[in-house]
Design an enzyme around this catalytic site. Structure first.
Site: not given
Length: 318
Positions: A39, A170, A199, A225, A230, A232
């Protein structure tokens, strides 16, 4: 027979970096078994005694839920097996982006996870590049917060880029980028300037507008960073840098989460390469532009410092 005062064990997602740490410490990776039920439930158990020993449990929490639960069960098992101390080594601390109430009726996931780790029985935490430094304050136990910037900076220095400039993707990352500039200054003995990307993010994992604050014309840009999820933001930043005349663009991040469309975005982007550490397992065959550097050494040095009751800060690993 004399036994080691500490042992290192790994969860499912921590095996690769744990083995590198053990190689540096000249010790064997401990034996642990994780039984799984049909399970989806699982139950870790140690295949060797940990009684009276300091136990280091290496587990990254990406993807987050199962790996976090696995770590909690490992901590509980070690405490119930009479370990002297249990130290959670979390190369990537998941849920760290939920570090505050940035809008009404949301959880503070990082605080909840900190509470769970402590409740399970951890005596100490070692982690790498938290999304926000204040997460250390969510714990009531010692936290050794390591930084992958030294490892990343050493790799960038080895490239001997002609006109290096560091970029923050950013405004919130300016402190991290400024610290990276200082490290590059120490390594290259040259002043390294910094630019900032502004941004606007209308929703999670989406960036609609980005502008560069500073001059990148004919420069070799390194975007710094804490993570690539993702991808982007990084790809958009690389595109804007190129539009503003940058000669080359690279990205150096601590954690390569690389979820969803990240690999394809990186391959289609203006990035020469994406460099990140081995805090999260990643197969570079998925994305040939990726270069992985290891943070096993600072983790191993921290373990030694803890065992020898030396100051971790003296290692100068920030």
């Amino acid at each position: 027979m004399e036994t080691s005062p500490f042992k290192v064990f790994a969860g499912s997602k921590g095996e690769a970096i744990a083995q590198r740490v053990c190689d540096l410490l000249h010790c064997q990776l401990g034996k642990i078994r994780i039984d799984r039920f049909s399970d989806g439930e699982f139950a870790p158990s140690f295949d060797e005694s940990v009684r009276g020993q300091s136990v280091y449990l290496v587990q990254t929490t990406s993807p987050s839920s199962d790996n976090l639960m696995e770590l909690l069960l490992m901590i509980d098992a070690a405490k119930r097996a009479s370990a002297y101390k249990v130290i959670a080594v979390i190369p990537y601390f998941g849920w760290a982006r939920q570090d505050r109430k940035d809008k009404p009726r949301v959880s503070i996931g990082a605080k909840l996870v900190a509470n769970m780790i402590q409740t399970a029985g951890a005596d100490r935490v070692i982690t790498v590049d938290l999304h926000a430094d204040q997460i250390q304050g969510f714990f009531d136990i010692p936290v050794d917060h390591l930084y992958g910037a030294n490892t990343l900076a050493s790799y960038i220095e080895s490239l001997h880029l002609k006109d290096l400039i560091v970029a923050s993707p950013d405004v919130g990352g300016t402190k991290r980028a400024a610290a990276f500039c200082k490290k590059m200054h120490v390594l290259t003995d040259k002043e390294v300037p910094m630019v900032i990307c502004y941004k606007h993010r209308p929703d999670f994992n989406k960036v609609s507008e980005m502008r560069v604050l500073g001059d990148v014309k004919d420069k070799d840009v390194v975007i710094v960073d804490d993570m690539s999820d993702t991808a982007g933001t990084l790809c958009k930043a690389a595109e804007v840098m190129k539009e503003n005349g940058a000669r080359t663009v690279r990205a150096a991040v601590a954690h390569g989460i690389m979820s969803g469309p990240a690999c394809q975005r990186i391959m289609d982007s203006e990035l020469e390469e994406l460099i990140f550490t081995d805090t999260i397992p990643f197969d570079t065959a998925r994305c040939p532009k990726v270069k992985i550097v290891s943070v096993a050494d600072p983790i191993a040095q921290t373990i030694l410092a803890i065992q020898q009751h030396r100051s971790v800060s003296e290692l100068n690993i920030k």
